[in-house]
Design a protein around this motif. Structure first.
Motif, PDB file in Angstrom:
ATOM      1  N   VAL A   1      32.317  30.535  14.180  1.00  0.00           N
ATOM      2  CA  VAL A   1      31.760  29.184  14.286  1.00  0.00           C
ATOM      3  C   VAL A   1      30.334  29.298  14.821  1.00  0.00           C
ATOM      4  O   VAL A   1      29.976  30.288  15.458  1.00  0.00           O
ATOM      5  CB  VAL A   1      32.578  28.280  15.241  1.00  0.00           C
ATOM      6  N   ILE A   2      29.571  28.259  14.535  1.00  0.00           N
ATOM      7  CA  ILE A   2      28.234  28.145  15.130  1.00  0.00           C
ATOM      8  C   ILE A   2      28.169  26.812  15.841  1.00  0.00           C
ATOM      9  O   ILE A   2      28.596  25.786  15.310  1.00  0.00           O
ATOM     10  CB  ILE A   2      27.153  28.232  14.043  1.00  0.00           C
ATOM     11  N   SER A   3      27.663  26.838  17.079  1.00  0.00           N
ATOM     12  CA  SER A   3      27.502  25.592  17.815  1.00  0.00           C
ATOM     13  C   SER A   3      26.403  25.768  18.855  1.00  0.00           C
ATOM     14  O   SER A   3      26.120  26.881  19.289  1.00  0.00           O
ATOM     15  CB  SER A   3      28.832  25.213  18.478  1.00  0.00           C
ATOM     16  N   GLY A   4      25.822  24.649  19.249  1.00  0.00           N
ATOM     17  CA  GLY A   4      24.740  24.705  20.229  1.00  0.00           C
ATOM     18  C   GLY A   4      23.890  23.455  20.114  1.00  0.00           C
ATOM     19  O   GLY A   4      24.201  22.554  19.338  1.00  0.00           O
ATOM     20  N   PRO A   5      22.815  23.370  20.891  1.00  0.00           N
ATOM     21  CA  PRO A   5      21.929  22.198  20.824  1.00  0.00           C
ATOM     22  C   PRO A   5      21.062  22.272  19.580  1.00  0.00           C
ATOM     23  O   PRO A   5      19.962  22.811  19.609  1.00  0.00           O
ATOM     24  CB  PRO A   5      21.089  22.316  22.110  1.00  0.00           C
ATOM     25  N   ASN A   6      21.568  21.729  18.484  1.00  0.00           N
ATOM     26  CA  ASN A   6      20.994  22.013  17.167  1.00  0.00           C
ATOM     27  C   ASN A   6      20.777  20.759  16.330  1.00  0.00           C
ATOM     28  O   ASN A   6      21.388  20.604  15.258  1.00  0.00           O
ATOM     29  CB  ASN A   6      21.928  22.981  16.399  1.00  0.00           C
ATOM     30  N   LEU A   7      19.929  19.875  16.768  1.00  0.00           N
ATOM     31  CA  LEU A   7      19.603  18.708  15.943  1.00  0.00           C
ATOM     32  C   LEU A   7      18.970  19.189  14.631  1.00  0.00           C
ATOM     33  O   LEU A   7      17.964  19.916  14.648  1.00  0.00           O
ATOM     34  CB  LEU A   7      18.630  17.792  16.683  1.00  0.00           C
ATOM     35  N   ALA A   8      19.553  18.766  13.517  1.00  0.00           N
ATOM     36  CA  ALA A   8      19.155  19.312  12.215  1.00  0.00           C
ATOM     37  C   ALA A   8      17.659  19.134  11.946  1.00  0.00           C
ATOM     38  O   ALA A   8      16.980  20.065  11.517  1.00  0.00           O
ATOM     39  CB  ALA A   8      19.972  18.632  11.114  1.00  0.00           C
ATOM     40  N   ARG A   9      17.158  17.952  12.205  1.00  0.00           N
ATOM     41  CA  ARG A   9      15.745  17.702  11.863  1.00  0.00           C
ATOM     42  C   ARG A   9      14.813  18.586  12.682  1.00  0.00           C
ATOM     43  O   ARG A   9      13.817  19.089  12.176  1.00  0.00           O
ATOM     44  CB  ARG A   9      15.391  16.215  12.024  1.00  0.00           C
ATOM     45  N   GLU A  10      15.148  18.807  13.940  1.00  0.00           N
ATOM     46  CA  GLU A  10      14.280  19.664  14.766  1.00  0.00           C
ATOM     47  C   GLU A  10      14.290  21.102  14.247  1.00  0.00           C
ATOM     48  O   GLU A  10      13.256  21.778  14.240  1.00  0.00           O
ATOM     49  CB  GLU A  10      14.710  19.593  16.234  1.00  0.00           C
ATOM     50  N   ILE A  11      15.459  21.575  13.821  1.00  0.00           N
ATOM     51  CA  ILE A  11      15.518  22.928  13.235  1.00  0.00           C
ATOM     52  C   ILE A  11      14.658  22.965  11.982  1.00  0.00           C
ATOM     53  O   ILE A  11      13.850  23.875  11.783  1.00  0.00           O
ATOM     54  CB  ILE A  11      16.981  23.301  12.899  1.00  0.00           C
ATOM     55  N   ALA A  12      14.826  21.948  11.145  1.00  0.00           N
ATOM     56  CA  ALA A  12      14.093  21.913   9.874  1.00  0.00           C
ATOM     57  C   ALA A  12      12.589  21.835  10.100  1.00  0.00           C
ATOM     58  O   ALA A  12      11.801  22.310   9.283  1.00  0.00           O
ATOM     59  CB  ALA A  12      14.574  20.721   9.049  1.00  0.00           C
ATOM     60  N   GLU A  13      12.194  21.247  11.227  1.00  0.00           N
ATOM     61  CA  GLU A  13      10.760  21.137  11.533  1.00  0.00           C
ATOM     62  C   GLU A  13      10.279  22.265  12.436  1.00  0.00           C
ATOM     63  O   GLU A  13       9.199  22.207  13.010  1.00  0.00           O
ATOM     64  CB  GLU A  13      10.474  19.753  12.140  1.00  0.00           C
ATOM     65  N   HIS A  14      11.107  23.288  12.562  1.00  0.00           N
ATOM     66  CA  HIS A  14      10.748  24.535  13.246  1.00  0.00           C
ATOM     67  C   HIS A  14      10.471  24.382  14.733  1.00  0.00           C
ATOM     68  O   HIS A  14       9.675  25.131  15.299  1.00  0.00           O
ATOM     69  CB  HIS A  14       9.561  25.220  12.542  1.00  0.00           C
ATOM     70  N   GLU A  15      11.119  23.401  15.381  1.00  0.00           N
ATOM     71  CA  GLU A  15      11.088  23.381  16.846  1.00  0.00           C
ATOM     72  C   GLU A  15      11.859  24.606  17.342  1.00  0.00           C
ATOM     73  O   GLU A  15      12.854  24.997  16.730  1.00  0.00           O
ATOM     74  CB  GLU A  15      11.757  22.099  17.383  1.00  0.00           C
ATOM     75  N   LEU A  16      11.405  25.201  18.442  1.00  0.00           N
ATOM     76  CA  LEU A  16      12.108  26.385  18.972  1.00  0.00           C
ATOM     77  C   LEU A  16      13.549  25.994  19.302  1.00  0.00           C
ATOM     78  O   LEU A  16      13.774  25.029  20.034  1.00  0.00           O
ATOM     79  CB  LEU A  16      11.410  26.893  20.235  1.00  0.00           C
ATOM     80  N   THR A  17      14.495  26.741  18.781  1.00  0.00           N
ATOM     81  CA  THR A  17      15.905  26.364  18.911  1.00  0.00           C
ATOM     82  C   THR A  17      16.764  27.607  19.108  1.00  0.00           C
ATOM     83  O   THR A  17      16.434  28.683  18.627  1.00  0.00           O
ATOM     84  CB  THR A  17      16.359  25.627  17.627  1.00  0.00           C
ATOM     85  N   ALA A  18      17.874  27.426  19.840  1.00  0.00           N
ATOM     86  CA  ALA A  18      18.853  28.513  19.985  1.00  0.00           C
ATOM     87  C   ALA A  18      20.239  27.988  19.649  1.00  0.00           C
ATOM     88  O   ALA A  18      20.529  26.803  19.827  1.00  0.00           O
ATOM     89  CB  ALA A  18      18.843  29.041  21.414  1.00  0.00           C
ATOM     90  N   THR A  19      21.067  28.897  19.161  1.00  0.00           N
ATOM     91  CA  THR A  19      22.448  28.530  18.848  1.00  0.00           C
ATOM     92  C   THR A  19      23.374  29.670  19.259  1.00  0.00           C
ATOM     93  O   THR A  19      22.921  30.718  19.729  1.00  0.00           O
ATOM     94  CB  THR A  19      22.595  28.214  17.342  1.00  0.00           C
ATOM     95  N   VAL A  20      24.672  29.452  19.070  1.00  0.00           N
ATOM     96  CA  VAL A  20      25.657  30.492  19.388  1.00  0.00           C
ATOM     97  C   VAL A  20      26.550  30.705  18.181  1.00  0.00           C
ATOM     98  O   VAL A  20      27.076  29.740  17.621  1.00  0.00           O
ATOM     99  CB  VAL A  20      26.559  30.070  20.584  1.00  0.00           C
ATOM    100  N   VAL A  21      26.703  31.959  17.777  1.00  0.00           N
ATOM    101  CA  VAL A  21      27.740  32.280  16.799  1.00  0.00           C
ATOM    102  C   VAL A  21      28.898  32.882  17.574  1.00  0.00           C
ATOM    103  O   VAL A  21      28.703  33.773  18.402  1.00  0.00           O
ATOM    104  CB  VAL A  21      27.250  33.239  15.685  1.00  0.00           C
TER     105      VAL A  21
END
Ligand SMILES: NC(=O)C1=CN([C@@H]2O[C@H](COP(=O)(O)OP(=O)(O)OC[C@H]3O[C@@H](n4cnc5c(N)ncnc54)[C@H](O)[C@@H]3O)[C@@H](O)[C@H]2O)C=CC1
Ligand SMILES: O=C(CO)COP(=O)(O)O
Length: 341
Positions: free
Chosen positions: A133-153
Motif C-alpha cells: 500500500v501507499i499512504s501519506g500526506p499526498n494531496l494529488a494536485r500538490e504532487i502533480a504541481e511538484h510540491e516537495l512531498t513524501a509518502t510511505v510504501v
C-alpha cells in the motif's frame, strides 16, 4: 519487471493521474486505466485530465486506456487508485491474471459490510498476489504541481517496497518504506473522518486552539482504535498517521475537509457530496467506523459526535456540549508503554 514493460495505474481520478505522471517523469511507460472511454479519449487528445486534474499536463509516457483485461495481462506492477466502493467489483472478475503480480493500493477506504481495508480485499480475491500500500500526506494536485512531498510504501515484501521506491522516488517525491502494511493503510483510511470535522470547524470560524485540540484528539482516537485492532501505534506517529492527518485536517484542498466545510455552511450531506463531485472516502468510513467502534467498545467520541450530527439528527451544539461535558481524561493514554517500542 522489465524497464520496457508498462506500469499500470488503475483509476482515472486525480490521484491516479498524479501518480501516473510521477511514473512517467521517472521514465516509465504507464497505462492509466479508466472505465470511461469518453474521458480516456479527452485525456489522449487534450493531454490533461480535464475533469479531475485540470491544468496539469499529462506526461507523454502516460497512455490513457480502457481495456482492463489487456492492462492486467501486460503489466507486473499495478497501482490501484480506484474509489474504495469500486475496487472489489472492478478487480474480482480478473483475479486469475493477477496471481504473482505486484498490486499496490493507493485507495484510502474501508469496505462496508466486511470492514476490510483495500489490500485485504486484494488479498482475499488474489491470495497469490504480492501486496503493498501507499499512504501519506499526498494531496494529488500538490504532487502533480511538484510540491516537495513524501509518502510511505508499506509491505512485508521488501522487494516490492524496493520496486515501488525505484519506480516512484524522484527529485520532488520521497518514498519511505515500512513493513507495517496494516498500520499504514489504516491511518490513511481513518484520518478522512477527522478531516470532515476539521472542515466543519473551519467553516464555523472556530479557533486555532480548537483546531489543534481536534487534530491531537483525532490522533488519540485513531491510535486507540488501531491498537484495539492489533496495529502498531508507532506507525501513527509517521507520515501515514499524523502526517496525513495534519494535511487533510488543515487543507481546503482536501475533499473530505471540503465536505465538512460545506456542512458548516449549512448544506446537507447529500448537497455537500454532490457539490464536491469527487470521492470523499470519509463519509463511508464514518459509518463503518462508528459501527465497528461500538461493536468493539472502543471510545471514539469524535467519530460518535460526527455520526450523531450526520445520521442521528443531533445538532452541532448538542454534540459539542456532550463532548465538553465528558469526564476528565488522561492526555496520552492510547499508546501502551510496553510491547511496541
Ligand atoms: N486525490 C487525492 O489527493 C488522493 C486520493 N487518494 C485516494 O485515492 C482513491 C481515488 O481517489 P481520487 O483519484 O482522488 O478520486 P477522484 O474523485 O479524483 O476520481 C475518482 C475516479 O474513480 C472513477 N470511478 C468511480 N467509480 C468507478 C468504478 N466503479 N469503476 C472504475 N472507476 C470508477 C471515476 O470515474 C474517477 O475517474 C481514493 O480512495 C482516495 O482516498 C489517496 C491519496 C490522495
Ligand atoms: O488522502 C489525501 C491526502 O493525503 C487526500 O485527501 P482527500 O481525499 O480528503 O482529498
Amino acid at each position: 519487471m522489465s524497464e520496457q514493460q508498462p506500469i499500470a495505474v488503475l483509476g482515472g481520478g486525480s490521484f491516479g493521474t498524479a501518480v501516473a505522471n510521477l511514473l512517467g517523469e521517472n521514465g516509465h511507460r504507464v497505462w492509466q486505466w479508466m472505465r470511461d472511454p469518453v474521458q480516456a479519449e479527452a485525456m489522449r487528445t487534450r493531454r490533461e485530465n480535464p475533469r479531475y486534474l485540470k491544468g496539469v499536463p499529462l506526461h507523454p509516457l502516460v497512455e490513457p486506456v480502457t481495456d482492463l483485461a489487456q492492462v492486467l495481462a501486460g503489466t507486473e506492477l499495478l497501482f490501484v487508485a480506484l474509489p474504495s466502493s469500486a475496487l472489489r467489483t472492478v478487480l474480482a472478475p480478473h483475479a486469475p491474471v493477477l496471481a504473482g503480480k505486484m498490486l499496490v493500493s493507493l485507495t484510502k477506504g474501508i469496505e462496508a459490510g466486511t470492514f476490510k481495508l483495500m489490500s485485504e480485499i486484494l488479498e482475499e480475491i488474489v491470495p497469490q498476489a504480492r501486496l503493498g500500500v501507499i499512504s501519506g500526506p499526498n494531496l494529488a494536485r500538490e504532487i502533480a504541481e511538484h510540491e516537495l512531498t513524501a509518502t510511505v510504501v508499506a509491505s512485508a515484501d521488501e522487494a516490492l517496497c524496493s520496486a515501488v521506491q525505484h519506480a516512484l522516488h524522484g527529485r520532488r517525491f520521497r518514498v519511505y518504506a515500512s513493513s507495517d502494511r496494516f498500520g499504514v493503510e489504516l491511518g490513511g483510511a481513518l484520518k478522512n473522518v477527522y478531516a470532515i470535522i476539521a472542515g466543519l470547524a473551519a467553516a464555523l470560524n472556530m479557533g486555532e486552539n480548537t483546531r489543534s485540540m481536534l487534530i491531537t484528539r483525532a490522533l488519540a482516537e485513531m491510535t486507540r482504535f488501531a491498537v484495539s485492532q492489533g496495529a502498531n501505534p508507532m506507525t501513527f506517529l509517521g507520515l501515514a498517521g499524523v502526517g496525513d492527518l495534519i494535511v487533510t485536517c488543515s487543507s481546503p484542498k482536501s475533499r473530505n475537509y471540503q465536505v465538512g466545510f460545506a456542512l458548516g455552511q449549512g448544506l446537507s450531506l447529500d448537497e455537500a457530496v454532490t457539490r464536491l463531485g469527487e470521492v470523499a472516502e470519509g463519509v463511508n468510513t464514518l459509518k463503518v467506523l462508528k459501527a465497528r467502534a461500538a461493536q468493539l467498545s472502543v471510545y471514539m467520541p469524535l467519530v460518535a459526535g460526527l455520526h450523531a450530527i450526520l445520521f442521528e439528527g443531533r445538532t452541532l451544539e448538542q454534540v459539542i456540549e456532550l463532548l465538553m461535558a465528558g469526564e476528565p481524561k488522561t492526555d496520552v493514554d492510547f499508546i501502551p508503554t510496553t510491547g511496541f517500542i
